[in-house]
Design an enzyme around this catalytic site. Structure first.
Site, PDB file in Angstrom:
ATOM      1  N   LYS A  45       0.812  -1.196   0.000  1.00 54.23           N
ATOM      2  CA  LYS A  45       0.000   0.000   0.000  1.00 54.23           C
ATOM      3  C   LYS A  45       0.851   1.253   0.000  1.00 54.23           C
ATOM      4  O   LYS A  45       0.397   2.322  -0.409  1.00 54.23           O
ATOM      5  CB  LYS A  45      -0.899   0.019   1.258  1.00 54.23           C
ATOM      6  CG  LYS A  45      -1.842  -1.145   1.374  1.00 54.23           C
ATOM      7  CD  LYS A  45      -2.539  -1.071   2.770  1.00 54.23           C
ATOM      8  CE  LYS A  45      -3.316  -2.322   3.031  1.00 54.23           C
ATOM      9  NZ  LYS A  45      -3.835  -2.377   4.402  1.00 54.23           N
ATOM     10  N   GLY A  46       2.069   1.136   0.533  1.00 52.94           N
ATOM     11  CA  GLY A  46       2.895   2.315   0.805  1.00 52.94           C
ATOM     12  C   GLY A  46       3.108   3.249  -0.371  1.00 52.94           C
ATOM     13  O   GLY A  46       3.257   4.445  -0.201  1.00 52.94           O
ATOM     14  N   GLU A 101       8.067   2.531  -5.820  1.00 49.76           N
ATOM     15  CA  GLU A 101       8.017   2.007  -4.443  1.00 49.76           C
ATOM     16  C   GLU A 101       8.265   3.144  -3.460  1.00 49.76           C
ATOM     17  O   GLU A 101       8.954   4.121  -3.777  1.00 49.76           O
ATOM     18  CB  GLU A 101       9.080   0.896  -4.330  1.00 49.76           C
ATOM     19  CG  GLU A 101       9.342   0.330  -2.955  1.00 49.76           C
ATOM     20  CD  GLU A 101       8.199  -0.493  -2.378  1.00 49.76           C
ATOM     21  OE1 GLU A 101       7.069   0.030  -2.338  1.00 49.76           O
ATOM     22  OE2 GLU A 101       8.457  -1.631  -1.931  1.00 49.76           O
ATOM     23  N   ASP A 102       7.670   3.012  -2.293  1.00 45.67           N
ATOM     24  CA  ASP A 102       7.818   4.068  -1.283  1.00 45.67           C
ATOM     25  C   ASP A 102       9.218   4.137  -0.696  1.00 45.67           C
ATOM     26  O   ASP A 102       9.826   5.200  -0.621  1.00 45.67           O
ATOM     27  CB  ASP A 102       6.771   3.875  -0.165  1.00 45.67           C
ATOM     28  CG  ASP A 102       6.749   2.456   0.413  1.00 45.67           C
ATOM     29  OD1 ASP A 102       7.559   1.613  -0.021  1.00 45.67           O
ATOM     30  OD2 ASP A 102       5.916   2.187   1.297  1.00 45.67           O
ATOM     31  N   ASP A 105      14.563  -0.636   2.256  1.00 44.56           N
ATOM     32  CA  ASP A 105      15.283  -0.900   3.496  1.00 44.56           C
ATOM     33  C   ASP A 105      16.357  -1.961   3.200  1.00 44.56           C
ATOM     34  O   ASP A 105      17.437  -1.627   2.735  1.00 44.56           O
ATOM     35  CB  ASP A 105      14.256  -1.347   4.546  1.00 44.56           C
ATOM     36  CG  ASP A 105      14.820  -1.412   5.938  1.00 44.56           C
ATOM     37  OD1 ASP A 105      14.839  -0.377   6.621  1.00 44.56           O
ATOM     38  OD2 ASP A 105      15.236  -2.501   6.363  1.00 44.56           O
ATOM     39  N   LYS A 133      17.272   3.743   2.085  1.00 44.88           N
ATOM     40  CA  LYS A 133      18.143   3.648   3.270  1.00 44.88           C
ATOM     41  C   LYS A 133      19.377   2.844   2.878  1.00 44.88           C
ATOM     42  O   LYS A 133      19.434   1.629   3.137  1.00 44.88           O
ATOM     43  CB  LYS A 133      17.419   2.912   4.408  1.00 44.88           C
ATOM     44  CG  LYS A 133      16.148   3.551   4.920  1.00 44.88           C
ATOM     45  CD  LYS A 133      15.583   2.680   6.062  1.00 44.88           C
ATOM     46  CE  LYS A 133      14.273   3.187   6.579  1.00 44.88           C
ATOM     47  NZ  LYS A 133      13.660   2.284   7.590  1.00 44.88           N
ATOM     48  N   PHE A 154      13.157   4.632  11.463  1.00 45.15           N
ATOM     49  CA  PHE A 154      11.871   4.166  10.959  1.00 45.15           C
ATOM     50  C   PHE A 154      10.984   5.379  10.726  1.00 45.15           C
ATOM     51  O   PHE A 154      10.700   6.143  11.641  1.00 45.15           O
ATOM     52  CB  PHE A 154      11.194   3.198  11.934  1.00 45.15           C
ATOM     53  CG  PHE A 154      10.066   2.463  11.295  1.00 45.15           C
ATOM     54  CD1 PHE A 154      10.309   1.349  10.503  1.00 45.15           C
ATOM     55  CD2 PHE A 154       8.759   2.900  11.439  1.00 45.15           C
ATOM     56  CE1 PHE A 154       9.265   0.689   9.874  1.00 45.15           C
ATOM     57  CE2 PHE A 154       7.712   2.247  10.806  1.00 45.15           C
ATOM     58  CZ  PHE A 154       7.967   1.133  10.032  1.00 45.15           C
ATOM     59  N   ASP A 161       3.545   3.488   6.676  1.00 40.29           N
ATOM     60  CA  ASP A 161       2.805   3.196   7.905  1.00 40.29           C
ATOM     61  C   ASP A 161       3.659   2.568   8.977  1.00 40.29           C
ATOM     62  O   ASP A 161       4.766   2.074   8.734  1.00 40.29           O
ATOM     63  CB  ASP A 161       1.672   2.211   7.593  1.00 40.29           C
ATOM     64  CG  ASP A 161       2.204   0.781   7.417  1.00 40.29           C
ATOM     65  OD1 ASP A 161       3.138   0.591   6.602  1.00 40.29           O
ATOM     66  OD2 ASP A 161       1.723  -0.131   8.107  1.00 40.29           O
ATOM     67  N   ARG A 167      -0.316   6.662   7.547  1.00 39.19           N
ATOM     68  CA  ARG A 167      -0.158   6.783   6.088  1.00 39.19           C
ATOM     69  C   ARG A 167      -0.654   8.127   5.577  1.00 39.19           C
ATOM     70  O   ARG A 167      -0.210   8.616   4.549  1.00 39.19           O
ATOM     71  CB  ARG A 167      -0.953   5.690   5.359  1.00 39.19           C
ATOM     72  CG  ARG A 167      -0.435   4.278   5.566  1.00 39.19           C
ATOM     73  CD  ARG A 167      -1.105   3.334   4.559  1.00 39.19           C
ATOM     74  NE  ARG A 167      -0.948   1.933   4.919  1.00 39.19           N
ATOM     75  CZ  ARG A 167       0.098   1.173   4.626  1.00 39.19           C
ATOM     76  NH1 ARG A 167       1.129   1.691   3.990  1.00 39.19           N
ATOM     77  NH2 ARG A 167       0.146  -0.094   4.964  1.00 39.19           N
TER      78      ARG A 167
HETATM   79  P1  IMP Z   1      12.788  -4.149   2.343  1.00 43.99           P
HETATM   80  O1  IMP Z   1      12.316  -5.396   1.687  1.00 43.99           O
HETATM   81  O2  IMP Z   1      13.554  -4.460   3.631  1.00 43.99           O
HETATM   82  O3  IMP Z   1      13.588  -3.243   1.456  1.00 43.99           O
HETATM   83  O4  IMP Z   1      11.527  -3.413   2.881  1.00 43.99           O
HETATM   84  C1  IMP Z   1      10.821  -2.552   2.108  1.00 43.99           C
HETATM   85  C2  IMP Z   1       9.414  -2.355   2.638  1.00 43.99           C
HETATM   86  O5  IMP Z   1       9.392  -2.286   4.062  1.00 43.99           O
HETATM   87  C3  IMP Z   1       8.862  -1.036   2.177  1.00 43.99           C
HETATM   88  O6  IMP Z   1       8.158  -1.191   0.980  1.00 43.99           O
HETATM   89  C4  IMP Z   1       7.982  -0.617   3.326  1.00 43.99           C
HETATM   90  O7  IMP Z   1       6.694  -1.159   3.168  1.00 43.99           O
HETATM   91  C5  IMP Z   1       8.626  -1.228   4.539  1.00 43.99           C
HETATM   92  N1  IMP Z   1       9.513  -0.274   5.239  1.00 43.99           N
HETATM   93  C6  IMP Z   1      10.866  -0.266   5.278  1.00 43.99           C
HETATM   94  N2  IMP Z   1      11.334   0.750   6.010  1.00 43.99           N
HETATM   95  C7  IMP Z   1      10.244   1.417   6.454  1.00 43.99           C
HETATM   96  C8  IMP Z   1      10.078   2.615   7.257  1.00 43.99           C
HETATM   97  O8  IMP Z   1      11.029   3.277   7.727  1.00 43.99           O
HETATM   98  N3  IMP Z   1       8.794   3.003   7.464  1.00 43.99           N
HETATM   99  C9  IMP Z   1       7.715   2.343   6.964  1.00 43.99           C
HETATM  100  N4  IMP Z   1       7.829   1.233   6.213  1.00 43.99           N
HETATM  101  C10 IMP Z   1       9.091   0.781   5.959  1.00 43.99           C
HETATM  102 MG    MG Z   2       6.205  -1.012   0.563  1.00 45.15          MG
END
Ligand code: IMP
Ligand code: MG
Length: 181
Positions: A45-46, A101-102, A105, A133, A154, A161, A167
Site C-alpha cells: 500500500k505504501g 516504491e515508497d 530498506d 536507506k 523508521f 505506515d 499513512r
Molecule cells: P525491504 O524489503 O527491507 O527493502 O523493505 C521494504 C518495505 O518495508 C517497504 O516497501 C515498506 O513497506 C517497509 N519499510 C521499510 N522501512 C520502512 C520505514 O522506515 N517506514 C515504513 N515502512 C518501511
Molecule cells: Mg512497501
C-alpha cells in the site's frame, strides 16, 4: 501544514520538499521516456500517495497498474519473506516498465519484485523509489530514480505506515522509538 502528530519525533521532509523533489523525478522520467508509453507499477500500500503525485507530474501517455506484496507483517524489520497478494493486470510483455516504491530498506522486496516483473518479458525495467536507506541494504541493489537518501530511522507518513497508521500524514517524519519498542 497540519500540526505535527505527537508520535513523531522529527520532521524529515515537508509537503513542499516532497513535491519539489517529485517534480524533478517526473521531469527526468518524462525526458528519459520521450515518445514511449511506459507502464508504471506501484507497490501497495505504501506507494499509493507517491504514485498519485508522481504520475500527475509525468507528461507522457502512461498506463498504471498496482501490485501488492506482503513482506513485513506488523513489525519494523524485514522478514525477507515476500508473498504476492495482488498481481498486475496489464500485459507488460514488450513494454517499458517503471516500478514505483515508497521506501527501500534491506532491498529484499524490490529484488523480488524486479525478478518477478522480469519474468513477464518487459522490454525494460527501471525502479523509482521515494526513499532509500543505503546503510540498511542487505543486497547490492541500485535504483534509477531516488527521491531522498535517509538513515536507518523508521519513518512514517506520505503513504508509509507503522501497523497501518500514519499513512495519511502529509509529511514524512521519524516515528518516536517508544511507539514501536
Ligand atoms: P525491504 O524489503 O527491507 O527493502 O523493505 C521494504 C518495505 O518495508 C517497504 O516497501 C515498506 O513497506 C517497509 N519499510 C521499510 N522501512 C520502512 C520505514 O522506515 N517506514 C515504513 N515502512 C518501511
Ligand atoms: Mg512497501
Amino acid at each position: 501544514m497540519i500540526s505535527m502528530n505527537s508520535d513523531i519525533s522529527e520532521y524529515l521532509f515537508s509537503e513542499t520538499q516532497i513535491q519539489e523533489r517529485i517534480k524533478q523525478l517526473a521531469e527526468k522520467i518524462t525526458n528519459d521516456y520521450r515518445s514511449k508509453n511506459p507502464v508504471i507499477i506501484s507497490i501497495l500500500k505504501g506507494g499509493f500517495v507517491f504514485m498519485a503525485d508522481l504520475v500527475r507530474q509525468i507528461d507522457l501517455p502512461v498506463e498504471l497498474d498496482f501490485m501488492a506484496i506482503s513482506s513485513y507483517g506488523s513489525g519494523t524489520a524485514s522478514s525477507g519473506v515476500v508473498k504476492i497478494k495482488k498481481d498486475i493486470d496489464i500485459d507488460i510483455s514488450g513494454r517499458d516498465v517503471i516500478i514505483v516504491e515508497d521506501i527501500v530498506d534491506s532491498g529484499l522486496s524490490l529484488q523480488y519484485i524486479r525478478d518477478y516483473i522480469g519474468k513477464h518479458n518487459p522490454s525494460s525495467i527501471r525502479i523509482c523509489v521515494l526513499l532509500d536507506k543505503p546503510a540498511a541494504h542487505k543486497l547490492d541493489v541500485t535504483f534509477e530514480y531516488v527521491g531522498f537518501n535517509i538513515g536507518n530511522e523508521f519513518v512514517v507518513g506520505y503513504g508509509l505506515d507503522y501497523n497501518e497508521r500514519y499513512r495519511n500524514l502529509p509529511y514524512i517524519g521519524i516515528l518516536k522509538k517508544e511507539i514501536y519498542s
